[in-house]
Each structure stands twice: as C-alpha cells, then as structure tokens.
Design a protein around this motif. Structure first.
Motif: not given
Length: 238
Positions: A142, A162, A195-196, A199
């Motif tokens: 991350l 995150r 996005q983290s 993914d």
C-alpha cells in the motif's frame, strides 16, 4: 465489471441479503429505512452503495456486518444464514469473515502502523513474527514500506486510512464493508485511498461493499446501487 470480477460472476455470493427490513422506533411512530432489500456480492466484486445521509446506507452495512439484527429478512454470509445464529456465533463469524473500514481510522495511537495491522492477526491466534511479517508486506504493497514504525500521529490522513485498510484485510476476510472510507479526505487523497482499497481487495478476492457520498468514485465499482425510499435501485452506466 472488470475481467476479474466477471470471472467470479457465477461464484456463490459471499454476502446475500434477502428481504432485509429495518425499522427504528421514534416515540409513538416508526421510521422504516430498509424495505425488503435484496443484494448479492460475490468474491472479488466491488459494489457501491450511494444515497444521502439518512437514506439507510449505514443501517444496511450494520445488518450485513452482523452488528445489528434486521427486523426481517435473511443475512447470509459465506453460505451461513445468520438470522438463525445466536449472538456468540454471530460474533465469531463476524470476527473471522468480515473486515470493516470506517470514515475515521480508529487506529490505536500508542501502536506503530505495523503493530496496528498485526494486532488483529495475533488476537486471532497468529504468531507475532508471522503477523508482523504479513502486516509489513501489506503495508509495503500500500506504499507505506517506509512508515511501518510510525505511530498514527506521525502519518497523514491518507496514510492512516491505508493502515486501516490493511488492518481490515489482515485476517483474510471473505467480506469487507466500508462506510464512507474517504469521507474525511481531500479529493486527491480520496482517490488514492480508494485505489489502494480496490487493489488489495482484488488481489485477495474479497467481496467488498462500499457506502459513499462521493459520486465521482462510482467509476471504480463493478456495480452501484442507490438507496431510495428503503429500496435498492441499481444505477446503470456508472
């Protein structure tokens, strides 16, 4: 829907809601926020849930996450009908199969990033060394490889979130529920954090249900539903 999500389109749902209803008593009256909601979320699929404040998004997530019992209907997680389970069994299933990401990270301030992520694994029975190794790998993936030993106060808002995402996925849950996970972040950071999350969820094949106000993030989702008058309405062309 992405190729990865389409490959799982025929898989058995991780989460199934069938006729879920939720009513809150308010004095002499009642507020019905969920009216027979049906929804399936499959492995690796990312589903968005939109609607204004008070529309019932959090109520739906609380029911799906076994935090509250709905007034009616079925909540099925990993093939288990949770409407028939007692509280101890619901708690056990929730801890073993569901990860949560909230608007506020709720990290433990006295612990480093790596220990915030490792702790849930250790509570679940993982050895400390193995838990820290996995936590470090997840945080590095991350983009936080140089922040492993930083405490939350030493991290930016996006970095803190995150860490919270890594913590939610640390125990390899089947299902992740996110409630406004970027609600307190600026637009640029919000996109990076989303996005983290996406993914990592894709890599682990986790079914993911995300409630958000941010319409710009709908493009990340495989499917998007709006909550209107207690019912789910799928948005096309999101």
């Amino acid at each position: 829907m992405s190729d990865g999500a389409m490959s799982d389109a025929m898989a058995e749902p991780v989460l199934s809601l069938r006729g879920v209803s939720r009513t809150y008593r308010m004095g002499a009256g009642a507020l019905e926020v969920l009216k027979g909601v049906d929804l399936d979320v499959r492995p690796g699929e990312i589903v968005g849930l939109i609607g204004p404040s008070g529309s019932g998004k959090s109520s739906l997530l609380h029911a799906a996450g076994l935090l509250e019992r709905p007034n009616g209907g079925q909540v099925i997680v990993g093939g288990v009908d949770c409407s028939t389970l007692k509280d101890v069994a619901r708690t056990r299933l929730r801890l073993g199969s569901i990860g949560f990401v909230y608007q506020f990270h709720h990290l433990l301030p006295e612990f480093s990033a790596i220990d915030n992520v490792a702790l849930p694994m250790m509570i679940a029975g993982e050895r400390k060394a193995a838990a820290r190794t996995r936590a470090g790998e997840m945080l590095t993936r991350l983009g936080l490889g140089d922040r492993l030993d930083h405490q939350p106060a030493q991290l930016s808002g996006g970095e803190q979130q995150r860490v919270a995402i890594a913590r939610a996925l640390a125990n390899r849950p089947k299902l992740v529920l996110a409630d406004e996970p970027t609600g307190n972040l600026d637009p640029t950071t919000s996109g990076a954090v989303f996005q983290s999350l996406f993914d990592l969820a894709r890599i682990q094949g986790v079914a993911t249900l995300i409630a958000t106000h941010n319409m710009e993030l709908a493009g990340y989702m495989d499917r998007v539903f709006a909550l209107k008058d207690g019912h789910l309405v799928e948005r096309t062309g999101a």
